[in-house]
Design a protein around this motif. Structure first.
Motif, PDB file in Angstrom:
ATOM      1  N   ASP A 158       5.838  -0.544   2.842  1.00  0.00           N
ATOM      2  CA  ASP A 158       5.767  -0.896   4.307  1.00  0.00           C
ATOM      3  C   ASP A 158       5.180   0.530   4.814  1.00  0.00           C
ATOM      4  O   ASP A 158       4.816   1.553   4.266  1.00  0.00           O
ATOM      5  CB  ASP A 158       6.855  -1.134   5.262  1.00  0.00           C
ATOM      6  N   GLY A 159       4.920   0.437   6.037  1.00  0.00           N
ATOM      7  CA  GLY A 159       4.163   1.672   6.743  1.00  0.00           C
ATOM      8  C   GLY A 159       3.736   1.225   8.033  1.00  0.00           C
ATOM      9  O   GLY A 159       3.880   0.253   8.486  1.00  0.00           O
ATOM     10  N   ASP A 160       2.826   2.212   8.756  1.00  0.00           N
ATOM     11  CA  ASP A 160       2.357   2.073  10.090  1.00  0.00           C
ATOM     12  C   ASP A 160       1.156   1.458   9.838  1.00  0.00           C
ATOM     13  O   ASP A 160       0.115   2.140   9.497  1.00  0.00           O
ATOM     14  CB  ASP A 160       2.419   3.356  10.520  1.00  0.00           C
ATOM     15  N   LYS A 161       0.750   0.145  10.333  1.00  0.00           N
ATOM     16  CA  LYS A 161      -0.381  -0.585  10.090  1.00  0.00           C
ATOM     17  C   LYS A 161      -1.457   0.062  11.235  1.00  0.00           C
ATOM     18  O   LYS A 161      -2.590  -0.061  10.794  1.00  0.00           O
ATOM     19  CB  LYS A 161      -0.140  -2.166  10.208  1.00  0.00           C
TER      20      LYS A 161
ATOM     21  N   ASP B  59       3.066   6.408   3.242  1.00  0.00           N
ATOM     22  CA  ASP B  59       3.146   6.772   4.767  1.00  0.00           C
ATOM     23  C   ASP B  59       4.297   7.678   4.703  1.00  0.00           C
ATOM     24  O   ASP B  59       5.462   7.466   4.549  1.00  0.00           O
ATOM     25  CB  ASP B  59       3.496   5.550   5.508  1.00  0.00           C
TER      26      ASP B  59
ATOM     27  N   GLY C 242       4.988   9.378   7.662  1.00  0.00           N
ATOM     28  CA  GLY C 242       5.729   9.535   8.954  1.00  0.00           C
ATOM     29  C   GLY C 242       4.844  10.276   9.651  1.00  0.00           C
ATOM     30  O   GLY C 242       4.143   9.573  10.833  1.00  0.00           O
TER      31      GLY C 242
ATOM     32  N   ALA D 153      -1.547   2.936  12.504  1.00  0.00           N
ATOM     33  CA  ALA D 153      -1.926   4.266  11.837  1.00  0.00           C
ATOM     34  C   ALA D 153      -3.134   4.257  10.818  1.00  0.00           C
ATOM     35  O   ALA D 153      -3.914   4.884  10.771  1.00  0.00           O
ATOM     36  CB  ALA D 153      -0.761   5.227  11.544  1.00  0.00           C
TER      37      ALA D 153
END
Length: 513
Positions: free
Chosen positions: A193-196, A409, A411, A198
């Motif tokens: 997962d992660g920051d889409k 990712d 962060g 960004a």
């Protein structure tokens, strides 16, 4: 040259000034045209180079770079200083340039004409310090670029440019890349997962969710005759047991349903203009599909395998970063022969210096890396919402060197992790009928696997036999993301030191911004 690159071009801009008179400018222009023609005729560059003239003033530089920004076909700019080109005249143009930049440090003539060289020749051929002046202003302005040093006719020089061109093509392709997620992340997995938001800001691609209820609209529109035709393609293209062609058997039914799933996914992606997708094997439509027909009766592994081979990005279990990265790998790989695939670290084989990692997945491994013609087989798959007979392509990968990569990712930044690997001959897996590869991470299992884990690397990665560390260094430079390379020169101590230094750098960089 190659279909994937035919709508792209790279612009070539030569730096000079009017100090040396009009005749010098004419010669600079003629030399530049000859160089561009030579590069294009070399047969080594996948993307056409277009000469955009000699820049002699700040206004000319800014005008050319503004045009480059607005021209969709232009995927990058090559600059070269034929004479001494005062770098202050490049400032405004460099401030507005949004396309990847390559600085070529070369010279029109290969050797010094010792017996005839005079001051006119010296004034005209000043790349030796003109390129240093230009390099200074790029460094002072903290502008990301690739620097290629070498004679422009040298194959090595041309090959470095070719690598950058392929990366630029992948970068351009990602700027309008849409990844569809059929289902969400699975089982609370963090690394996939992660920051889409960004990711779209930094790397350009957009990630959307597509509910399976919407997929079913396309599923219901698939025509039986189209499914029949695709099944015949399967039987023509892949080895298989003759009994699979018996329309009365369960095996044939599973192959037929797999073909319908492929046609469904293609229809969705084509309609929405998506370049990649992710799946979720707990989200395949109605759980009572055998009674209702409102869903896939098996994981669409065969579809994923075939569509990866055609260039669709793919990530298992909702892994949208791998889906996007695989699409970029496929673009960079076009016209090369080794092949590429999405892969997963499956299980370990401890064998001293030959300790290795079995790479596979439940089903989804791209046949481009197969050592021989794949076999179409149907076997029981006891995972996910569909525990049933499932069609898939079975093969092992080629023996040879390759490179695998992943994006995580962290962060406060995205981190690209790259590992050179040696694919070795696997042993048969009679009770595990899946596609697979077996590799030893460089420099060896202990260091390679250890550094990957220290870096926070994923269990999914995107592999290629053709790409090298240089491709990924160029990609990270263009994207402005962290890049960690694990290869035969890596030691654990130095790698951990690099991680600590990078952490300080990115923390300070964020604070200063």
């Amino acid at each position: 040259m190659i279909k994937a690159f035919e709508n792209y071009e790279v612009w070539f801009v030569t730096g000079a000034q009017l100090l040396y008179g009009g005749d010098a400018v004419v010669q600079v222009d003629g030399h530049s045209k000859e160089m561009v023609e030579g590069l294009n005729n070399s047969g080594r560059l996948p993307v056409k180079v277009v000469y955009k003239g000699t820049a002699n003033s700040s206004k000319e530089v800014a005008d050319i770079f503004a045009q480059a920004n607005n021209e969709k076909k232009c995927i990058g700019v090559i600059t070269w200083m034929h004479t001494f080109s005062p770098a202050k005249m490049w400032i405004h143009g460099l401030q507005i340039l949004h396309k990847p930049l390559l600085h070529l440090h070369t010279q029109f003539n290969e050797e010094i004409p010792w017996d005839t060289m005079d001051m006119d020749f010296m004034n005209l051929n000043q790349s030796a310090h003109g390129d240093r002046e230009f390099g200074h202003i790029i460094s002072r302005m903290r502008i990301r670029r690739k620097l290629v040093v070498g004679y422009w006719k040298d194959p090595k020089t041309q090959e470095h440019i070719a690598v950058w061109e392929r990366v630029c093509a992948a970068w351009a392709d990602s700027q309008d890349m849409l990844i569809l997620r059929f289902g969400d992340q699975m089982n609370n997995v963090a690394v996939t997962d992660g920051d889409k938001v960004a990711a779209e800001q930094v790397m350009g691609y957009h990630v959307d969710y597509c509910p399976f209820s919407e997929v079913m609209k396309y599923f219901n529109e698939v025509k039986d005759e189209d499914v029949d035709a695709l099944v015949n393609v399967y039987f023509s293209d892949y080895d298989h047991d003759a009994e699979l062609e018996d329309t009365t058997t369960e095996g044939y039914k599973k192959v037929w349903n797999a073909a319908k799933a492929e046609l469904t996914l293609r229809a969705v992606l084509e309609d929405k203009g998506a370049k990649g997708f992710t799946t979720n094997f707990d989200d395949l439509g109605d759980a009572n599909v055998e009674q209702t027909g409102l869903g896939f009766d098996q994981i669409p592994g065969l579809a994923s395998q075939r569509m990866m081979a055609e260039g669709y990005g793919f990530g298992a279990e909702g892994d949208w970063k791998s889906a996007a990265l695989y699409r970029s790998v496929w673009v960079m790989n076009q016209g090369l022969q080794g092949g590429c695939s999405f892969l997963e670290d499956y299980t370990l084989n401890f064998n001293g210096e030959q300790s290795a990692i079995l790479q596979s997945h439940m089903l989804e491994v791209c046949p481009l890396i197969a050592t021989a013609r794949p076999r179409l087989e149907v076997h029981f798959l006891g995972i996910g919402i569909r525990k049933s007979l499932t069609a898939r392509l079975v093969f092992t990968s080629k023996v040879g060197k390759g490179v695998t990569a992943t994006v995580v990712d962290m962060g406060n930044r995205f981190r690209l992790i790259v590992n050179d690997v040696d694919c070795i001959e696997p042993k048969p897996l009679p009770k595990l009928p899946v596609a697979s590869a077996l590799w030893i991470p460089q420099p060896n299992f202990e260091v390679g696997a250890g550094c990957w884990i220290y870096a926070g690397g994923t269990h999914h990665s995107c592999f290629s036999y053709d790409l090298t560390d240089e491709y990924w260094q160029d990609y990270a430079e263009i994207a402005g993301i962290e890049c960690l390379i694990i290869n035969n020169d890596t030691t654990v101590d130095n790698f951990r030191r690099e991680l600590r230094v990078n952490e300080v750098y990115y923390m300070l960089n964020k604070a200063l911004c």
